[in-house]
Structure formats: structure tokens, C-alpha cells
Write a protein that holds these residues in place. Structure first.
Motif, PDB file in Angstrom:
ATOM      1  N   GLY A  84       0.810  -1.212   0.000  1.00 46.56           N
ATOM      2  CA  GLY A  84       0.000   0.000   0.000  1.00 46.56           C
ATOM      3  C   GLY A  84       0.844   1.263   0.000  1.00 46.56           C
ATOM      4  O   GLY A  84       0.591   2.188  -0.783  1.00 46.56           O
TER       5      GLY A  84
ATOM      6  N   LEU B 142       0.841   4.432  -2.447  1.00 45.18           N
ATOM      7  CA  LEU B 142      -0.083   5.375  -1.823  1.00 45.18           C
ATOM      8  C   LEU B 142       0.302   6.828  -2.054  1.00 45.18           C
ATOM      9  O   LEU B 142      -0.545   7.676  -2.335  1.00 45.18           O
ATOM     10  CB  LEU B 142      -0.142   5.092  -0.316  1.00 45.18           C
ATOM     11  CG  LEU B 142      -1.187   5.871   0.471  1.00 45.18           C
ATOM     12  CD1 LEU B 142      -2.577   5.350   0.159  1.00 45.18           C
ATOM     13  CD2 LEU B 142      -0.906   5.766   1.963  1.00 45.18           C
TER      14      LEU B 142
ATOM     15  N   SER C 101      -7.772  14.141   2.441  1.00 46.80           N
ATOM     16  CA  SER C 101      -7.159  13.252   3.416  1.00 46.80           C
ATOM     17  C   SER C 101      -7.489  13.662   4.843  1.00 46.80           C
ATOM     18  O   SER C 101      -7.581  12.816   5.744  1.00 46.80           O
ATOM     19  CB  SER C 101      -5.642  13.241   3.205  1.00 46.80           C
ATOM     20  OG  SER C 101      -5.016  12.316   4.049  1.00 46.80           O
TER      21      SER C 101
ATOM     22  N   CYS D 204     -11.951   1.089   1.736  1.00 47.49           N
ATOM     23  CA  CYS D 204     -11.203   2.316   1.421  1.00 47.49           C
ATOM     24  C   CYS D 204     -10.012   2.008   0.520  1.00 47.49           C
ATOM     25  O   CYS D 204      -9.704   2.783  -0.399  1.00 47.49           O
ATOM     26  CB  CYS D 204     -10.738   2.996   2.702  1.00 47.49           C
ATOM     27  SG  CYS D 204     -12.077   3.765   3.650  1.00 47.49           S
ATOM     28  N   ALA D 205      -9.329   0.891   0.768  1.00 43.57           N
ATOM     29  CA  ALA D 205      -8.201   0.500  -0.079  1.00 43.57           C
ATOM     30  C   ALA D 205      -8.672   0.148  -1.488  1.00 43.57           C
ATOM     31  O   ALA D 205      -8.042   0.526  -2.487  1.00 43.57           O
ATOM     32  CB  ALA D 205      -7.467  -0.690   0.546  1.00 43.57           C
TER      33      ALA D 205
ATOM     34  N   SER E 219      -9.525   3.377  -3.282  1.00 42.16           N
ATOM     35  CA  SER E 219      -8.302   4.110  -3.610  1.00 42.16           C
ATOM     36  C   SER E 219      -7.648   3.530  -4.860  1.00 42.16           C
ATOM     37  O   SER E 219      -7.186   4.283  -5.738  1.00 42.16           O
ATOM     38  CB  SER E 219      -7.319   4.054  -2.434  1.00 42.16           C
ATOM     39  OG  SER E 219      -7.837   4.693  -1.295  1.00 42.16           O
TER      40      SER E 219
ATOM     41  N   TYR F  93      -9.523  10.671  -3.783  1.00 42.58           N
ATOM     42  CA  TYR F  93      -8.354   9.842  -3.480  1.00 42.58           C
ATOM     43  C   TYR F  93      -7.764  10.228  -2.124  1.00 42.58           C
ATOM     44  O   TYR F  93      -7.374   9.357  -1.335  1.00 42.58           O
ATOM     45  CB  TYR F  93      -7.294   9.979  -4.569  1.00 42.58           C
ATOM     46  CG  TYR F  93      -6.097   9.086  -4.342  1.00 42.58           C
ATOM     47  CD1 TYR F  93      -6.112   7.760  -4.767  1.00 42.58           C
ATOM     48  CD2 TYR F  93      -4.955   9.552  -3.685  1.00 42.58           C
ATOM     49  CE1 TYR F  93      -5.025   6.919  -4.539  1.00 42.58           C
ATOM     50  CE2 TYR F  93      -3.868   8.723  -3.452  1.00 42.58           C
ATOM     51  CZ  TYR F  93      -3.911   7.412  -3.883  1.00 42.58           C
ATOM     52  OH  TYR F  93      -2.833   6.580  -3.648  1.00 42.58           O
TER      53      TYR F  93
ATOM     54  N   SER G  49      -7.624   7.309   0.667  1.00 46.66           N
ATOM     55  CA  SER G  49      -6.258   6.868   0.960  1.00 46.66           C
ATOM     56  C   SER G  49      -5.811   7.296   2.354  1.00 46.66           C
ATOM     57  O   SER G  49      -4.864   6.736   2.903  1.00 46.66           O
ATOM     58  CB  SER G  49      -5.283   7.428  -0.082  1.00 46.66           C
ATOM     59  OG  SER G  49      -5.203   8.842   0.004  1.00 46.66           O
TER      60      SER G  49
ATOM     61  N   PHE H 129      -5.069   4.775   5.216  1.00 45.67           N
ATOM     62  CA  PHE H 129      -3.856   3.970   5.277  1.00 45.67           C
ATOM     63  C   PHE H 129      -2.832   4.522   6.256  1.00 45.67           C
ATOM     64  O   PHE H 129      -1.885   3.830   6.634  1.00 45.67           O
ATOM     65  CB  PHE H 129      -3.230   3.848   3.878  1.00 45.67           C
ATOM     66  CG  PHE H 129      -3.318   2.455   3.311  1.00 45.67           C
ATOM     67  CD1 PHE H 129      -2.379   1.500   3.652  1.00 45.67           C
ATOM     68  CD2 PHE H 129      -4.338   2.101   2.459  1.00 45.67           C
ATOM     69  CE1 PHE H 129      -2.453   0.216   3.144  1.00 45.67           C
ATOM     70  CE2 PHE H 129      -4.422   0.824   1.950  1.00 45.67           C
ATOM     71  CZ  PHE H 129      -3.476  -0.128   2.290  1.00 45.67           C
TER      72      PHE H 129
ATOM     73  N   CYS I  59       0.753   3.044  -9.379  1.00 41.39           N
ATOM     74  CA  CYS I  59       0.016   3.435  -8.176  1.00 41.39           C
ATOM     75  C   CYS I  59      -1.206   2.551  -7.973  1.00 41.39           C
ATOM     76  O   CYS I  59      -1.412   1.986  -6.895  1.00 41.39           O
ATOM     77  CB  CYS I  59      -0.388   4.908  -8.282  1.00 41.39           C
ATOM     78  SG  CYS I  59      -1.451   5.495  -6.947  1.00 41.39           S
TER      79      CYS I  59
ATOM     80  N   VAL J 295      -1.677  -0.432  -4.891  1.00 39.71           N
ATOM     81  CA  VAL J 295      -2.744  -0.234  -3.904  1.00 39.71           C
ATOM     82  C   VAL J 295      -3.788  -1.343  -4.029  1.00 39.71           C
ATOM     83  O   VAL J 295      -4.343  -1.815  -3.025  1.00 39.71           O
ATOM     84  CB  VAL J 295      -3.389   1.158  -4.062  1.00 39.71           C
ATOM     85  CG1 VAL J 295      -4.543   1.334  -3.076  1.00 39.71           C
ATOM     86  CG2 VAL J 295      -2.353   2.247  -3.829  1.00 39.71           C
TER      87      VAL J 295
END
Length: 442
Positions: free
Chosen positions: A262, A266, A301, A324-325, A328, A351, A355, A358, A415, A419
Motif C-alpha cells: 500500500g 499510496l 485526506s 477504502c483500499a 483508492s 483519493y 487513501s 492507510f 500506483c 494499492v
């Protein structure tokens, strides 16, 4: 019954550290009463003192992860001006080493925290981060920036990070994820304020004073944790640096792999979104607007580190981290086809939100995957080490894929792929812990 882990909300969770290898079903109630620590009833789970620790931790995140989140603005400036002779991959090593040290040195600073050196860590961390940024302001060569911004600031941030995570967990029980999320949102606010200040001052006072201004902000805000934070209870035993037996437990092993994968992908948008908006032949974004894409990422974020954490107290951290992962990863792949300004703004908001989990949820996830509180510190350090190595290699690899041209599609696919792989291993961790039941808390 008084010495069971009874907080003010009625939870009863015995600490089984002294006999962690003996199944719970084989112990008598008298054994559990003798084993439980007497101070656990005193966990505030709220109140002025407890929330002041969250405020202090907020500013520790603000000046550790916040600087990492703001590196994209330095990446863009270094590529265009100060270090224009270097490749994007070489420049990204500065931010990657900084983030790597923040996480990996925590394996060593954790035992120092356990030994009672909390205030020493805060003092040393504050000095190194401020000193490192001051030195970065007078740098002219690549190796100088590497020493000042990567090594010095990275080591200082590492001293600040472990206390920011460890203190909050000793003041809360049922609100632990929520309180940690609020503290972790400081990193997003740092990623908003520091780039804006740097961007606005750069054309007016130059790189030197713009960077020194950031250092003065760091100095001022770091006085808050030095003033309000205090250790509530010291660990009863020294922490091990490693607990290799933890890898015999599939949930922890799968989650550690997820952390590595991740964090490899990330932070790619945080480092390269500005360069993409300015350099990609498919986009038509004004440079003045492109700068704010990094700020928008951190705005998203900010909320992504609070709201999911609030829900995670009810659903379980793995149950919140998994969707959520997945989202993302989906958004990272969508990034490939986004070329308009409006589309990039929406991508950054979404995003950034998904993200953000994490960074804010792994600490409480490690707690949920640990058999008892005695091994949480060790396992947290091990988990952070996996994340640190992911951060170390991820952004330079993305820079190597980008090269000297404009191969942003490869960067975006890297990316999304990493992820997505992380999301798969989060799923493995959840299934190995609670099975396939959708309603199981994990």
C-alpha cells in the motif's frame, strides 16, 4: 471483577500478557483477576487531559507526516529549479528517505519511549526537524538537500511519530480509533498549510526564506506538545525490538504485506500530481491551479483520517480499511483517463479521502490483530517497518517509470496496481481473522 479491563463504558477486556500462551478458556476467573493491571480502570476515555493529548499528538503529526505530505511542492520546485539537473526519481529519493526514516526508526524509538524518554524524544525530534529545514534553506547541491531534508528532518520526524501514536492509546478505550484519527488529521493539515505558505512566499522572498518560514512555523507549533503532553502510565516491561513469532499468525503477516504494498503506491499522487498537471500533454491546467491539487489531496485526506476512524470503532479497523483500499485503487486507475481541471480536483478530493485511512487506521488495526497489549508496541514497530520500506522504494520507482519524458500512464498504473494488491492482502488478513462473514467485526 474490579481489576478486569473495565472502562467507564462497561467494556471488560482482561489483559492476558503475563500468560499470553495459555488459552483464555483454560484460565480461572481468579487467574484473570490476578493478571489484570490495576491502572486500567483509570483510563479516562475523555476529559480535558485526555483531549489535550490528542491536541499535542495532532501537532506531532502536523510536523512529521505533514512535512512528508507537503513534499510534492518541493518535488515540483526541485525539478524545475534548484535541482533541475537531477531526474525526478533522484529527487523523489529525498522525500522517500525522509518518510522511510520516519517509520523505520520508530522500531528503535519505541523502546526509548517505553523506557521513559518521552520528553527527550520530543525535544530531540523538535530540534532535528527545525534544524533540518533551516539547513535545507541554504542548500545548493543535491547531496546537501539529501542530508538536511531527507536525513535530518527524517530522523527528527521519527522521534516525534512514535509518541504521537503511543500517548493517545493510553488515554482512550472505546474512542481510541476516533481520537487517533483526529490526531492523524494533523498530517493532512500540515500537508495543506506548508505547501500554501511555501508557494505563496517563493516568488516574493525566494527559496531560502520560504523554507525558513516553514521552520519557524514548525518551531512554534511544536511548543504545544512540549507543553501539554504527558505520559499517563509507563509500560511495565521493556519492549522487544522484534517478535518473529508474530509472522506465524496469518492476519498479522497478511496485513504487514498489505502495508508494504500500500505504501509503495499510496504517496505517488502526493509526489507527482503537480508535475502531471503541468507536464502531461493531455492536461490543460494552469500552473497556479496545478499547485493547489496537492492541497486538495490533503483536504480530502483530512476528512479521510477522521470519519472512517470514527466508524472503525463500531465496524472494526479492517472492515473499514478494506473498502477504502479498494476505492483508492479504483480511483488511481481512473486517474489515467482524467485530463480536465474539474476531473483532477474531484480525483484529488476522493483519493485523498479514501487513501487517508492507510495512515490513520494501521495503528488500531495492529492493536486488533495482537493477542494482548504487551506485544502491541513491538508489532506496531514491525508493521511500520514494512510500510517504511514500501515508501522508500515506491516513489523512486514511480520516478524511474516517468523518466525524463512524460510517461505518466505508467506511473498511474503503478500506483493503482500496488494499492489494489494491498487491498487484496487486507482482504486476506480479514478472512484469516474472522472468516467470510460480512457482519463479523474485524
Amino acid at each position: 471483577m474490579a481489576h478486569l479491563d473495565s472502562n467507564r463504558n462497561g467494556d471488560t477486556k482482561p489483559d492476558l500478557a503475563p500468560h499470553k500462551d495459555i488459552p483464555l478458556s483454560d484460565r480461572s476467573l481468579d487467574d484473570l483477576v490476578k493478571e489484570a493491571p490495576p491502572l486500567v480502570d483509570d483510563i479516562p476515555n475523555g476529559g480535558v487531559t485526555a483531549w489535550l493529548q490528542v491536541v499535542g499528538s495532532f501537532f506531532l503529526f502536523f510536523n512529521s507526516w505533514g512535512i512528508v505530505n507537503a513534499f510534492g511542492v518541493f518535488q515540483t520546485y526541485y525539478e524545475a529549479d534548484l535541482l533541475s539537473s537531477q531526474t525526478a526519481s533522484s529527487i523523489s529519493w529525498i522525500g522517500s528517505i525522509q518518510a522511510f526514516l520516519l517509520l523505520i526508526v520508530g522500531v528503535a524509538t519505541g523502546p526509548l519511549y517505553d523506557a521513559g524518554y518521552f520528553r527527550a524524544l520530543i525535544f530531540v525530534g523538535s530540534f532535528l526537524t527545525v534544524f533540518g529545514m533551516m539547513m535545507a534553506s541554504i542548500c545548493k547541491e543535491y547531496w546537501e538537500v539529501l542530508l538536511a531534508q531527507a536525513l535530518c528532518v527524517g530522523l527528527g520526524s521519527a522521534c516525534l511519530f512514535i509518541p504521537s501514536v503511543a500517548i493517545v492509546s493510553t488515554y482512550f478505550t472505546t474512542k481510541k480509533s476516533f481520537a487517533t484519527g483526529i490526531a492523524a488529521s494533523g498530517s493532512s493539515l500540515g500537508g495543506i498549510i506548508y505547501p500554501i505558505v511555501f508557494h505563496q512566499l517563493l516568488p516574493r522572498v525566494g527559496f531560502g526564506w520560504a523554507t525558513r518560514t516553514l521552520a519557524f512555523i514548525m518551531l512554534a507549533t511544536l511548543t504545544v506538545p512540549l507543553t501539554v503532553m504527558k505520559v499517563r502510565v509507563k509500560p511495565t516491561q521493556k519492549r522487544q525490538l522484534l517478535q518473529l513469532s508474530a509472522f506465524k499468525e496469518l492476519p498479522f503477516t497478511f496485513f504487514s504485506i498489505a502495508e508494504f504494498l500500500g505504501f509503495m503506491g499510496l504517496y505517488v499522487p502526493f509526489f507527482y500530481i503537480q508535475s502531471y498537471a503541468i507536464r502531461s500533454p493531455h492536461t490543460h491546467v494552469e500552473p497556479s491551479i496545478a499547485f493547489y491539487l496537492l492541497v486538495i489531496l490533503n483536504v480530502g485526506s483530512l476528512f479521510g483520517r477522521v470519519i472512517p476512524n470514527f466508524l472503525a470503532d463500531k465496524s472494526g479497523p479492517l472492515n473499514m480499511l478494506l473498502p477504502c483500499a479498494k476505492i483508492s485503487a479504483f480511483l488511481a486507475f481512473c486517474w489515467i483517463s482524467i485530463h480536465s481541471t474539474a476531473g483532477l480536483v474531484m480525483f484529488c478530493l476522493l483519493y485523498g479521502f479514501f487513501s487517508g485511512t492507510f495512515v490513520s487506521l494501521p495503528p488500531t488495526t495492529v492493536v486488533s490483530l495482537s493477542p494482548n497489549v504487551a506485544v502491541v508496541g513491538t508489532r506496531m514497530g514491525m508493521s511500520f517497518a514494512f510500510a517504511g520500506f514500501g515508501l522508500l522504494v515506491g516513489n523512486p520507482v514511480a520516478g524511474a517509470i516517468l523518466g525524463t519524458g512524460d510517461n505518466f500512464t505508467g506511473v498511474q498504473a503503478f500506483c493503482g496496481g500496488t494499492v489494489a494488491a494491498a487491498a487484496i492482502f487486507v482482504l486476506f488478513a480479514r478472512v484469516s481473522k474472522v472468516g467470510l462473514g460480512l457482519r463479523s467485526k474485524a
